[in-house]
Write an enzyme that holds these catalytic residues in place. Structure first.
Site, PDB file in Angstrom:
ATOM      1  N   GLY A  46      -1.738   2.480   1.951  1.00  0.00           N
ATOM      2  CA  GLY A  46      -0.762   1.795   1.107  1.00  0.00           C
ATOM      3  C   GLY A  46      -0.671   2.481  -0.237  1.00  0.00           C
ATOM      4  O   GLY A  46      -1.551   3.274  -0.604  1.00  0.00           O
ATOM      5  N   GLN A  51       0.737   2.820  -9.170  1.00  0.00           N
ATOM      6  CA  GLN A  51      -0.186   3.965  -9.041  1.00  0.00           C
ATOM      7  C   GLN A  51       0.480   5.300  -9.325  1.00  0.00           C
ATOM      8  O   GLN A  51      -0.198   6.293  -9.585  1.00  0.00           O
ATOM      9  CB  GLN A  51      -0.798   3.992  -7.636  1.00  0.00           C
ATOM     10  CG  GLN A  51      -1.727   2.820  -7.373  1.00  0.00           C
ATOM     11  CD  GLN A  51      -2.231   2.836  -5.944  1.00  0.00           C
ATOM     12  OE1 GLN A  51      -1.554   2.377  -5.046  1.00  0.00           O
ATOM     13  NE2 GLN A  51      -3.412   3.389  -5.729  1.00  0.00           N
ATOM     14  N   CYS A  92      -9.639   2.905  -2.837  1.00  0.00           N
ATOM     15  CA  CYS A  92      -8.346   2.960  -3.529  1.00  0.00           C
ATOM     16  C   CYS A  92      -8.057   4.406  -3.916  1.00  0.00           C
ATOM     17  O   CYS A  92      -8.948   5.098  -4.406  1.00  0.00           O
ATOM     18  CB  CYS A  92      -8.379   2.085  -4.788  1.00  0.00           C
ATOM     19  SG  CYS A  92      -6.826   2.073  -5.712  1.00  0.00           S
ATOM     20  N   LEU A  93      -6.834   4.833  -3.708  1.00  0.00           N
ATOM     21  CA  LEU A  93      -6.449   6.204  -4.055  1.00  0.00           C
ATOM     22  C   LEU A  93      -6.580   6.439  -5.560  1.00  0.00           C
ATOM     23  O   LEU A  93      -6.715   7.583  -5.994  1.00  0.00           O
ATOM     24  CB  LEU A  93      -5.017   6.486  -3.599  1.00  0.00           C
ATOM     25  CG  LEU A  93      -4.798   6.456  -2.081  1.00  0.00           C
ATOM     26  CD1 LEU A  93      -3.318   6.587  -1.760  1.00  0.00           C
ATOM     27  CD2 LEU A  93      -5.600   7.550  -1.392  1.00  0.00           C
ATOM     28  N   HIS A 134      -4.323  -6.061  -1.723  1.00  0.00           N
ATOM     29  CA  HIS A 134      -4.766  -4.965  -2.604  1.00  0.00           C
ATOM     30  C   HIS A 134      -3.565  -4.382  -3.365  1.00  0.00           C
ATOM     31  O   HIS A 134      -3.639  -4.161  -4.589  1.00  0.00           O
ATOM     32  CB  HIS A 134      -5.450  -3.906  -1.728  1.00  0.00           C
ATOM     33  CG  HIS A 134      -5.877  -2.656  -2.418  1.00  0.00           C
ATOM     34  ND1 HIS A 134      -7.195  -2.300  -2.601  1.00  0.00           N
ATOM     35  CD2 HIS A 134      -5.151  -1.641  -2.964  1.00  0.00           C
ATOM     36  CE1 HIS A 134      -7.261  -1.139  -3.228  1.00  0.00           C
ATOM     37  NE2 HIS A 134      -6.030  -0.709  -3.468  1.00  0.00           N
ATOM     38  N   GLU A 135      -2.446  -4.161  -2.656  1.00  0.00           N
ATOM     39  CA  GLU A 135      -1.257  -3.576  -3.303  1.00  0.00           C
ATOM     40  C   GLU A 135      -0.614  -4.553  -4.284  1.00  0.00           C
ATOM     41  O   GLU A 135      -0.138  -4.166  -5.353  1.00  0.00           O
ATOM     42  CB  GLU A 135      -0.224  -3.132  -2.255  1.00  0.00           C
ATOM     43  CG  GLU A 135      -0.711  -2.162  -1.194  1.00  0.00           C
ATOM     44  CD  GLU A 135      -1.445  -0.963  -1.738  1.00  0.00           C
ATOM     45  OE1 GLU A 135      -1.274  -0.624  -2.923  1.00  0.00           O
ATOM     46  OE2 GLU A 135      -2.224  -0.366  -0.973  1.00  0.00           O
ATOM     47  N   HIS A 138      -2.289  -4.400  -7.519  1.00  0.00           N
ATOM     48  CA  HIS A 138      -1.842  -3.262  -8.332  1.00  0.00           C
ATOM     49  C   HIS A 138      -0.605  -3.639  -9.141  1.00  0.00           C
ATOM     50  O   HIS A 138      -0.485  -3.284 -10.319  1.00  0.00           O
ATOM     51  CB  HIS A 138      -1.509  -2.050  -7.455  1.00  0.00           C
ATOM     52  CG  HIS A 138      -2.677  -1.201  -7.061  1.00  0.00           C
ATOM     53  ND1 HIS A 138      -3.529  -0.632  -7.980  1.00  0.00           N
ATOM     54  CD2 HIS A 138      -3.126  -0.798  -5.844  1.00  0.00           C
ATOM     55  CE1 HIS A 138      -4.457   0.082  -7.342  1.00  0.00           C
ATOM     56  NE2 HIS A 138      -4.238  -0.006  -6.038  1.00  0.00           N
TER      57      HIS A 138
END
Ligand code: GNR
Ligand code: NI
Length: 178
Positions: A46, A51, A92-93, A134-135, A138
């Site tokens: 995702g 981000q 997480c990226l 999670h997204e 963000h």
């Protein structure tokens, strides 16, 4: 399709709150395509617009094994979340190389627009439910490490700041380390 730079914790821009997308139109399509390309390139499941330093309520997801089932969620709202919660390992990226347990609802129902502006309702459990939560965090300026203890979070912060200094010195880009 350009690959976008992913902000890395503790970049303060990760804490900005995203604004609703006012109009789902042609102008938005290149960003969606670039976010999908960036997510696939980084091998993530995702990616939230936050981000890539775009502070609009837009997320892309693909939890499929074959990486061929992209989901685009615009102005997503969690309309229901199960009372049942479970702790699972997250990464997480924007927090490369760090994995830790976070408790989430095991199932959620989300309403959002798709890339054509059409309303969609998604019923999710398993990894998709985790990823959606999670997204959506963000988009609210929240990174998963904020669920961890201050001690762990500070250790992570120190480690990532050090790595980013090393990357800057050696000329490795932000994508150089996962
Ligand atoms: O690629 C990702 N994997 C992942 C694994 C467990 C829980 C959440 C995630 S999301 C993450 C991609 C990412 O950082 N999205 O914001
Ligand atoms: Ni993330």
């Amino acid at each position: 399709m350009p690959i976008l730079a992913i902000l890395r914790y503790p970049d303060p821009r990760l804490h900005k709150v995203a604004q609703p997308v006012a109009d789902v139109n042609e102008a938005l399509q290149p960003l969606i395509d670039d976010m999908l390309a960036t997510m696939y390139e980084a091998q993530g499941i995702g990616l939230a617009a936050t981000q890539v330093d775009v502070h609009q309520r837009l997320i892309v997801i693909d939890v499929s094994e074959e990486r061929n089932q992209p989901l685009v969620l615009i102005n997503p709202v969690i309309v229901w979340a199960s009372a049942e919660r479970q702790k699972g390992e997250e990464g997480c990226l924007s927090v490369p190389g760090i994995y830790d347990g976070v408790e989430r609802s095991v199932a959620v129902r989300v309403e959002a627009l798709d890339r054509h502006g059409k309303p969609q309702t998604i019923e999710a459990d398993g990894l998709l439910a985790v990823c959606i939560q999670h997204e959506m965090d963000h988009l609210m300026g929240k990174v998963f490490v904020e669920y961890l203890s201050p001690l762990k979070r500070n250790r992570i912060k120190t480690k990532l700041v050090k790595e980013q200094k090393e990357d800057a010195r050696s000329g490795h880009g932000p994508q150089g380390r996962m």
